[in-house]
Design a protein around this motif. Structure first.
Motif, PDB file in Angstrom:
ATOM      1  N   ILE A 115       0.868  -1.168   0.000  1.00 34.76           N
ATOM      2  CA  ILE A 115       0.000   0.000   0.000  1.00 34.76           C
ATOM      3  C   ILE A 115       0.908   1.221   0.000  1.00 34.76           C
ATOM      4  N   ILE A 160       0.914   5.461   0.275  1.00 34.10           N
ATOM      5  CA  ILE A 160       0.128   6.655   0.593  1.00 34.10           C
ATOM      6  C   ILE A 160       1.000   7.887   0.403  1.00 34.10           C
ATOM      7  N   ALA A 213       1.128   8.993   9.201  1.00 30.91           N
ATOM      8  CA  ALA A 213       0.701   8.031   8.186  1.00 30.91           C
ATOM      9  C   ALA A 213       1.542   6.771   8.290  1.00 30.91           C
ATOM     10  N   THR A 234       5.776  10.225   0.681  1.00 33.39           N
ATOM     11  CA  THR A 234       5.165   8.951   0.299  1.00 33.39           C
ATOM     12  C   THR A 234       5.623   7.855   1.248  1.00 33.39           C
ATOM     13  N   THR A 259       5.217   3.741   2.265  1.00 28.72           N
ATOM     14  CA  THR A 259       4.811   2.496   1.649  1.00 28.72           C
ATOM     15  C   THR A 259       5.047   1.336   2.607  1.00 28.72           C
ATOM     16  N   LEU A 290      -7.667   2.867   4.860  1.00 30.95           N
ATOM     17  CA  LEU A 290      -8.305   4.128   4.466  1.00 30.95           C
ATOM     18  C   LEU A 290      -9.133   4.699   5.606  1.00 30.95           C
ATOM     19  N   ILE A 314      -6.904   6.192   8.212  1.00 30.90           N
ATOM     20  CA  ILE A 314      -6.338   7.468   7.746  1.00 30.90           C
ATOM     21  C   ILE A 314      -7.382   8.576   7.903  1.00 30.90           C
ATOM     22  N   VAL A 322      -4.700  13.201   2.334  1.00 32.18           N
ATOM     23  CA  VAL A 322      -3.850  12.435   1.409  1.00 32.18           C
ATOM     24  C   VAL A 322      -4.026  12.924  -0.022  1.00 32.18           C
ATOM     25  N   VAL A 337      -3.664   7.439  -2.749  1.00 25.08           N
ATOM     26  CA  VAL A 337      -3.524   6.169  -2.043  1.00 25.08           C
ATOM     27  C   VAL A 337      -3.627   5.061  -3.069  1.00 25.08           C
ATOM     28  N   SER A 373      -4.924   0.923  -8.053  1.00 26.94           N
ATOM     29  CA  SER A 373      -5.571   1.784  -7.069  1.00 26.94           C
ATOM     30  C   SER A 373      -6.969   2.202  -7.496  1.00 26.94           C
TER      31      SER A 373
END
Lengths: 265, 324
Positions: free
Chosen positions: B231, B233, B244, B263, B265, B279, B282, B289, B292, B324
């Motif tokens: 993932i 973000i 995050a 970013t 990951t 999600l 977040i 963001v 994502v 995504s």
């Protein structure tokens, strides 16, 4: 397959490939053939009346020089062809094949003889049109052309080596101009070498391009009767001196080029 | 013990750069090894050495049983090479290219012709056989190049980045062609920048960086270290990077890392379900963001997981991993 036979077979395959390319890209050939015509016409009509050749005509004198200059320039094609093969990556393919290590170069120099044969033929015709004549028998004339081709062949090994050293076609075209222009102009190609000042005259007299030019003029009968005997050995024995250079150039540059081909990444 | 390719301690230095720094390779007969790494990692240098194009400064190798340094001519008889830049003559036709290569392998005139026709057929190039290669598409050139490498049915094949520069369709086609080849028992060493490509084709993967092996294993083993899906973000504010990362860490199977500025990951399993949970978290933390995404691991991720830094000179990321 044994060494020499393999070299012959592989070189033939490579030469055949190069000939196919000549046919596929005729634009190259057109330019190869147009530039000597241009040279003959430019020199014949621009300098023709201002350079005096005692007892003869400048156009008769000129043709031998143009022949020599053009075949030396023709050697650039050998270098450019090899540089192109390297840029395109096909050289790496050849180098990874179980083929003779000299074949890419032997095949290339052999197929490039075609350029020189064609440009000599075109120049001879142009020369005949502007007033050049052969004053000797067919055997001597043939010997003249053969000598020019032999010199061209030897010189193409020089450019083969240079072509493997430099990274691109553009570089080789520019680099060869820097060598070939002085070599073909500081010579008896366009003016008699006696007319040149001190150092240049000495260079011209020992320059192999002068010898091959002188030999061509002798074999075509383009030296007017009554012209004094040249004062230096190379020009007195132009044929022998040219042949010495042909052998020496090949003996030095063929091994250099093949060795470079083996090691080049 | 002795594989089709055995290399020990290969070193190649250029003036200031060490392209290969003691690389060992072992490719058992009939298997596929992928050399995975970013541009400049030494992949092409390694292949060039094994294909006798370059001399190593140190180390030794045997290829298909022939000693690389003692009998390079013998090695050349037993290998096929297809380079990163399609090494076919663009002014010759497809047929003429393959015929020429066959002659240079000394197959003999008739055999070289027959072989060229058969390969053109097999690589789906028959219709273009008598057209100059410069009229070919990128994918067709690559197939022809590959055909050139197997003209003599060599037991060992080297493919240097066989799909770099191809569009996704060309890439998929090429994979099919390569798989079929390997099915016939050829030993293959291929280099690639794409983890997915190595995953698709290779039995064994060696990841290299700066001329050195940094990881070695099957695709599954490497993925286990990198994590399957990832993932990613991208947050709008630099202050949000750390929050995050902490959230991602909670859901990740491995560790969340900052890949680029802003970013974050992390490897994640559980697919779309887990994705939704992240999600939600977040959202709850009110982190703004920018983007994502859920995607399969790339070379960059492998490098992040293995070395803690991104693959240095990588210009291209995996192009078809977005989900995504």
């Amino acid at each position: 397959m044994k060494g020499l036979l393999r070299l012959a077979v592989d070189s033939h395959v490579i030469a055949k490939r190069n000939v196919i390319k000549i046919k596929r890209v005729p634009e190259v050939l057109v330019f190869v053939l147009i530039s000597p015509i241009m040279f003959v016409l430019l020199f014949a009509y621009v300098f023709g009346d201002s350079i005096a050749i005692p007892g003869g005509s400048y156009r008769e004198f000129l043709i031998g020089g143009i022949f020599a200059q053009t075949v030396v320039f023709g050697a650039t094609f050998t270098g450019a062809g090899l540089a192109d093969d390297m840029q395109k990556g096909i050289m790496s393919r050849f180098r990874a094949l179980p083929m003779s290590r000299a074949a890419v170069l032997v095949g290339r120099t052999a197929s490039d003889v075609i350029y020189n044969v064609l440009s000599l033929a075109i120049m001879a015709i142009t020369g005949l049109i502007v007033g050049w004549r052969l004053h000797t028998g067919p055997l001597e004339a043939a010997a003249g052309f053969a000598l020019l081709l032999a010199f061209a062949y030897a010189f193409s090994w020089v450019m083969a080596y240079v072509g493997l050293l430099v990274p691109s076609v553009e570089v080789i075209n520019n680099a060869s101009f820097m060598v070939i222009f002085p070599l073909t102009f500081i010579a008896n190609t366009f003016v008699p070498s006696e007319n040149l000042p001190g150092v240049l005259r000495a260079f011209a007299e020992w320059n192999p391009v002068s010898a091959v030019t002188q030999a061509a003029r002798e074999l075509f009968g383009n030296i007017p009767p009554g012209t004094p005997e040249p004062s230096v050995w190379p020009l007195q024995n132009a044929v022998a001196y040219t042949l010495i250079w042909v052998v020496a150039i090949i003996a030095v540059f063929a091994p250099l080029a093949v060795n470079r081909y083996r090691r080049r990444p | 013990m002795s594989g089709a390719v055995e290399a020990t301690g290969l070193v190649k230095r250029y003036k200031e750069v060490t392209a290969l720094d003691g690389l060992d390779l072992h490719v058992p007969e009939g298997t596929v090894l992928a050399l995975l790494g970013p541009n400049g990692a030494g992949k092409t240098t390694a292949v060039s050495i094994l294909a006798t194009l370059l001399q190593p400064d140190a180390g030794s190798a045997t290829v298909a049983g022939a000693d690389l340094l003692a009998s390079p001519a013998e090695v050349r008889r037993r290998i096929g090479l297809s380079g990163q830049f399609a090494a076919v003559d663009e002014h010759l036709t497809g047929f003429e290219n393959l015929d020429m290569i066959g002659r240079l392998y000394h197959l003999g005139r008739a055999a070289a012709r027959a072989r060229a026709r058969a390969l053109l057929e097999r690589f789906n190039l028959t219709a273009a056989a008598d057209r100059p290669v410069k009229t070919y598409s990128g994918g067709m050139r690559r197939r022809l190049d590959l055909a050139g490498a197997i003209v003599a049915e060599p037991p060992v094949l080297f493919l240097d980045e066989p799909t770099t520069g191809l569009d996704p369709r060309g890439r998929t086609e090429m994979w099919g062609v390569i798989r079929a080849l390997v099915g016939r028992g050829t030993t293959l060493l291929l280099t690639t920048q794409y983890l997915e490509e190595a995953d698709q084709l290779a039995d064994d993967i060696v990841v290299i960086d700066h001329g050195r092996e940094i990881a070695h294993g099957t695709a599954d083993e490497l993925k286990a270290r990198v994590g399957g899906e990832r993932i990613e973000i991208t947050v709008t504010s630099p202050d949000a990077v750390e929050p995050a990362r902490l959230i991602l860490d909670r859901f990740s199977d491995g560790r969340a890392q900052v890949a680029r500025s802003r970013t974050v990951t992390a490897p994640i399993s559980g697919g779309p379900g887990a994705f939704r949970e992240v999600l939600a978290a977040i959202e709850e933390a009110a982190i703004a963001v920018y983007d994502v995404g859920l995607r399969r691991p790339t070379l960059d991720d492998v490098f992040l997981a293995l070395t803690g830094h991104a693959a240095q000179p990588s210009e291209e990321a995996e192009p078809n991993g977005e989900a995504s």
